[in-house]
Structure formats: C-alpha cells, structure tokens
Design a protein around this motif. Structure first.
Motif, PDB file in Angstrom:
ATOM      1  N   THR A  80       0.817  -1.211   0.000  1.00 46.55           N
ATOM      2  CA  THR A  80       0.000   0.000   0.000  1.00 46.55           C
ATOM      3  C   THR A  80       0.851   1.261   0.000  1.00 46.55           C
ATOM      4  N   ALA A  81       2.025   1.204   0.627  1.00 41.22           N
ATOM      5  CA  ALA A  81       2.894   2.384   0.682  1.00 41.22           C
ATOM      6  C   ALA A  81       3.424   2.771  -0.687  1.00 41.22           C
ATOM      7  N   GLU A  82       3.399   1.839  -1.624  1.00 40.43           N
ATOM      8  CA  GLU A  82       3.919   2.108  -2.972  1.00 40.43           C
ATOM      9  C   GLU A  82       2.921   2.871  -3.836  1.00 40.43           C
ATOM     10  N   TYR A  83       1.654   2.841  -3.452  1.00 34.92           N
ATOM     11  CA  TYR A  83       0.634   3.447  -4.296  1.00 34.92           C
ATOM     12  C   TYR A  83       0.411   4.911  -3.941  1.00 34.92           C
ATOM     13  N   LYS A  84       0.319   5.741  -4.974  1.00 40.21           N
ATOM     14  CA  LYS A  84       0.183   7.185  -4.807  1.00 40.21           C
ATOM     15  C   LYS A  84      -1.028   7.700  -5.578  1.00 40.21           C
ATOM     16  N   ILE A  85      -1.522   8.852  -5.161  1.00 42.04           N
ATOM     17  CA  ILE A  85      -2.549   9.546  -5.935  1.00 42.04           C
ATOM     18  C   ILE A  85      -1.929  10.019  -7.240  1.00 42.04           C
ATOM     19  N   PRO A  86      -2.483   9.704  -8.391  1.00 38.13           N
ATOM     20  CA  PRO A  86      -1.861  10.109  -9.661  1.00 38.13           C
ATOM     21  C   PRO A  86      -1.799  11.630  -9.804  1.00 38.13           C
ATOM     22  N   ARG A  87      -0.643  12.129 -10.218  1.00 42.57           N
ATOM     23  CA  ARG A  87      -0.497  13.566 -10.422  1.00 42.57           C
ATOM     24  C   ARG A  87      -1.324  14.038 -11.612  1.00 42.57           C
ATOM     25  N   ARG A  88      -1.314  13.236 -12.664  1.00 47.22           N
ATOM     26  CA  ARG A  88      -2.127  13.533 -13.846  1.00 47.22           C
ATOM     27  C   ARG A  88      -2.827  12.251 -14.262  1.00 47.22           C
ATOM     28  N   PRO A  89      -4.083  12.068 -13.868  1.00 50.74           N
ATOM     29  CA  PRO A  89      -4.789  10.844 -14.236  1.00 50.74           C
ATOM     30  C   PRO A  89      -4.833  10.655 -15.746  1.00 50.74           C
ATOM     31  N   PRO A  90      -4.766   9.418 -16.213  1.00 54.80           N
ATOM     32  CA  PRO A  90      -4.901   9.165 -17.655  1.00 54.80           C
ATOM     33  C   PRO A  90      -6.198   9.774 -18.188  1.00 54.80           C
ATOM     34  N   ARG A  91      -6.182  10.116 -19.460  1.00 54.22           N
ATOM     35  CA  ARG A  91      -7.352  10.760 -20.071  1.00 54.22           C
ATOM     36  C   ARG A  91      -8.621   9.934 -19.852  1.00 54.22           C
ATOM     37  N   SER A  92      -8.498   8.617 -19.922  1.00 50.05           N
ATOM     38  CA  SER A  92      -9.673   7.761 -19.771  1.00 50.05           C
ATOM     39  C   SER A  92     -10.277   7.821 -18.373  1.00 50.05           C
TER      40      SER A  92
ATOM     41  N   ASP B 129     -25.253  -6.927  -8.433  1.00 51.02           N
ATOM     42  CA  ASP B 129     -26.636  -7.388  -8.289  1.00 51.02           C
ATOM     43  C   ASP B 129     -27.194  -6.954  -6.933  1.00 51.02           C
ATOM     44  N   LYS B 130     -28.204  -6.072  -6.958  1.00 49.83           N
ATOM     45  CA  LYS B 130     -28.927  -5.583  -5.774  1.00 49.83           C
ATOM     46  C   LYS B 130     -28.046  -4.816  -4.790  1.00 49.83           C
ATOM     47  N   HIS B 131     -26.992  -4.204  -5.268  1.00 49.93           N
ATOM     48  CA  HIS B 131     -26.076  -3.505  -4.358  1.00 49.93           C
ATOM     49  C   HIS B 131     -25.144  -2.623  -5.191  1.00 49.93           C
ATOM     50  N   CYS B 132     -24.429  -1.727  -4.529  1.00 50.71           N
ATOM     51  CA  CYS B 132     -23.355  -0.988  -5.180  1.00 50.71           C
ATOM     52  C   CYS B 132     -22.303  -0.635  -4.144  1.00 50.71           C
ATOM     53  N   PHE B 133     -21.098  -0.367  -4.620  1.00 51.74           N
ATOM     54  CA  PHE B 133     -20.005   0.086  -3.762  1.00 51.74           C
ATOM     55  C   PHE B 133     -19.119   0.997  -4.595  1.00 51.74           C
ATOM     56  N   ALA B 134     -18.030   1.464  -4.039  1.00 56.33           N
ATOM     57  CA  ALA B 134     -17.155   2.388  -4.756  1.00 56.33           C
ATOM     58  C   ALA B 134     -15.766   1.783  -4.925  1.00 56.33           C
ATOM     59  N   GLU B 135     -15.022   2.326  -5.864  1.00 56.50           N
ATOM     60  CA  GLU B 135     -13.619   1.992  -6.073  1.00 56.50           C
ATOM     61  C   GLU B 135     -12.814   3.289  -6.165  1.00 56.50           C
ATOM     62  N   PHE B 136     -11.555   3.256  -5.741  1.00 54.64           N
ATOM     63  CA  PHE B 136     -10.647   4.378  -5.929  1.00 54.64           C
ATOM     64  C   PHE B 136      -9.402   3.901  -6.665  1.00 54.64           C
ATOM     65  N   TYR B 137      -8.729   4.827  -7.316  1.00 55.41           N
ATOM     66  CA  TYR B 137      -7.623   4.486  -8.220  1.00 55.41           C
ATOM     67  C   TYR B 137      -6.319   5.119  -7.740  1.00 55.41           C
ATOM     68  N   LEU B 138      -5.279   4.305  -7.652  1.00 53.50           N
ATOM     69  CA  LEU B 138      -3.944   4.786  -7.292  1.00 53.50           C
ATOM     70  C   LEU B 138      -2.922   4.222  -8.268  1.00 53.50           C
ATOM     71  N   GLU B 139      -1.735   4.832  -8.276  1.00 47.00           N
ATOM     72  CA  GLU B 139      -0.663   4.402  -9.165  1.00 47.00           C
ATOM     73  C   GLU B 139       0.632   4.195  -8.393  1.00 47.00           C
ATOM     74  N   THR B 140       1.485   3.341  -8.953  1.00 42.98           N
ATOM     75  CA  THR B 140       2.838   3.216  -8.428  1.00 42.98           C
ATOM     76  C   THR B 140       3.692   4.323  -9.023  1.00 42.98           C
ATOM     77  N   GLU B 141       4.929   4.443  -8.555  1.00 45.47           N
ATOM     78  CA  GLU B 141       5.854   5.441  -9.103  1.00 45.47           C
ATOM     79  C   GLU B 141       6.098   5.210 -10.588  1.00 45.47           C
ATOM     80  N   GLU B 142       5.983   3.954 -11.014  1.00 48.53           N
ATOM     81  CA  GLU B 142       6.195   3.621 -12.426  1.00 48.53           C
ATOM     82  C   GLU B 142       4.960   3.904 -13.277  1.00 48.53           C
TER      83      GLU B 142
END
Length: 320
Positions: A133-145, A240-253
């Motif tokens: 988890t320590a390797e993952y960072k908030i992306p400085r510039r998220p990919p266009r997609s 099915d009959k539910h929802c949740f969320a996801e978040f996106y992080l990136e490694t230094e690479e």
C-alpha cells in the motif's frame, strides 16, 4: 439501492449476436490480488407484450453482466421467440455492456421474449499487504480515460463546497508521514462513522451529507465525491442488488489499479470479500440515443417510434 428505470429515445441498427460467445476478453491482473471464485448463472432479458393493439419497430436495451479483470462472463443459453429479429451487444465507455433487442412487429395480444443465461465467475478481491500500500500514490495527472472520475457525475457533487470542506477537514487530521493510502482510508472511515446505514432511496453525496444517513448508494456516492475532491479518481460499481465504490492509485512507475471499498455490512477497505455479479463500473455514461444526457447507470430501456403502438415490457434480471 435502485438502478432499473425505463426511458425513451431513438432507434439504431443492430448487428446479430454471436451465440455461445465468451465475453471475457480482458486478461486478469496478478493472481495475488484474487481469492475465491464465486460462480453461478444469471439471466437477463425482456418480455414485450402488445396488449393494446399491434406494435411495430420495438427496441429494448438491457444491461448484462460486465466482463472485467475480476469477472468472467459467458453465454450458455438463449431463449428468443420468433418475433425477435436481432439481438446484439455493445460496450459503453468500457464500464457497461448492453443487450440490444429488436422486434419488427407484434400483433395484438402477441408476446415477444428475448432472454439470455450467462455463466458468471466473480473473483473475491484480496487486500494488499502493508508494504504494498505504501507504494501506491494519488496520480499527479490521471490518464485521459479516467479524468471523468475526478470531476462531477450525477449524484456525485465533488465540487460542492460542503463536500470539499469535509474532505479538507478530514485530511487535515492526517499525520505528516501518512501515505496516500492512509489518507484515503481516513475518508472512508469518516463516511462509515458519520453516515448511518439506513435502507432507502438512492441519495446523492450532498443529500447524504445533509441527512447523515444513507444506504449503500449514498455512502458510496459520498466516498467517491470526497475522493474526487481530494484529486483521487473514484467511481461507483453496480452489482446485483447492491453498489459500492472503487478508488484508483498508481505506483511510481505509473502502473494503476482500482481498489474497492464496502459501503454496507462489514468494513472492507481496498478489498471485496464477497463475489457479487458485477453489472457496471462507472457513474457517468452516455448512450447514442440520448446524447445530451449523462446517466449514472445505463438503465433498462424500451423505445417504440411515435404512432407505432404502445407495448408493455417486463425486464428480467435474476440469479438462478
């Protein structure tokens, strides 16, 4: 949580479907992130009836299970009545798949049926290790997609001053050496601690914040809004009959990964211990028939041109 609605729009040409089609075309990521595989059959389709006279040029759209890294989807059976001329599939922005059903004509009293049975295998997502988890960072510039997942979506008002203030206040309490992972976890825990879980209608992030209670949708929407207000891509996952969320992080690479959170029941951050049938991923869809509208869910939908009749429809979506 309610996701199925009925809309009207315009008709389009449809290519024929491929029977026995394997819908999982995406290679799985590292097996280290997956656990048990939960398999079962899921039936989707529509029954259209001409109860008030003949009907022409019917088009029905139904959301089907989504093939993605953690889920394989295969067609195992098709039940199409003779009045159904074409059935096809299309992908929407990589996060939803629709079955398109075309029925040229129904005589008065006639019923058309188009139902597909899918074999669905969904993998449980395991939590990453502390060192990972320590390797993952908030992306400085998220990919266009992914840029649509850092802005405003229907029900996710990430630029609202109250949402931004809450995100700022929560993160102000983070220790100086906190990792990005730990900061996002603080946002998650704050939602669980301040928003009581109460069954009810779908609510937006702002409404959830005001009322202090919500079901899985409201909690997911608020978490996603807080993430986006903090520069973290986030989205809703519809199961099915539910929802949740996801978040996106990136490694230094620059290697990115989506991490789920549970919005109801037991606490689960960065993992998904239950293998539910995934229907869609995302909360800001556009379809060709409604170019001006943004849809948080690519809903079931029936269209008949004006003057061609008034059919009734029963949409089918159930685990077998």
């Amino acid at each position: 949580m309610r996701a199925t609605l009925l809309f009207a729009g315009t008709i389009l040409a449809i290519a024929p479907a491929a029977r026995g089609q394997l819908l999982d075309a995406t290679p799985a990521e590292s097996v280290d992130r997956y656990g048990e595989v939960v398999s079962g059959r899921f039936q989707v389709g529509a029954e259209v009836s001409a109860r008030k006279g003949p009907v022409r040029d019917i088009l029905a759209m139904v959301a089907v299970p989504l093939a993605c890294d953690e889920q394989q989807v295969q067609i195992v059976a098709e039940d199409f009545s003779g009045s159904v001329s074409e059935v096809a599939y299309r992908d929407l922005q990589g996060g939803a798949r629709q079955m398109l059903i075309r029925i040229p004509y129904l005589a008065h009293g006639q019923k058309a049926r188009a139902v597909v049975t899918f074999e669905v295998a969904t993998k449980v997502i395991l939590p990453p290790g502390d060192d990972e988890t320590a390797e993952y960072k908030i992306p400085r510039r998220p990919p266009r997609s992914l840029r649509k997942f850092v802005g405003v979506s229907p029900y996710i008002e990430s630029r609202d001053r109250r949402v931004k203030a809450m995100a700022r206040d929560v993160l102000a309490e983070a220790p100086e050496d906190a990792t990005d992972w730990q900061k996002i976890e603080m946002l998650y825990d704050h939602v669980l601690e301040t928003i009581a879980y109460v069954e009810g209608p779908d609510t937006s992030a702002v409404t959830t914040l005001k009322e202090g209670s919500a079901d899985c949708h409201g909690r997911s929407a608020l978490f996603a809004a807080l993430c986006r207000a903090s520069g973290v891509p986030a989205r809703i996952v519809w199961v099915d009959k539910h929802c949740f969320a996801e978040f996106y992080l990136e490694t230094e690479e620059g290697e990115g990964r989506w991490f789920p959170i549970e919005s109801a029941g037991s606490r689960a951050f960065g993992e998904m211990p239950l293998g539910r049938v995934i229907l869609q991923k995302g909360d800001n869809f556009r379809i060709p028939e409604r170019p001006r509208d943004r849809l948080r869910y690519a809903t079931d939908w029936l269209y008949v041109p004006p003057g061609r009749g008034q059919p009734s429809v029963k949409f089918i979506r159930e685990a077998l």
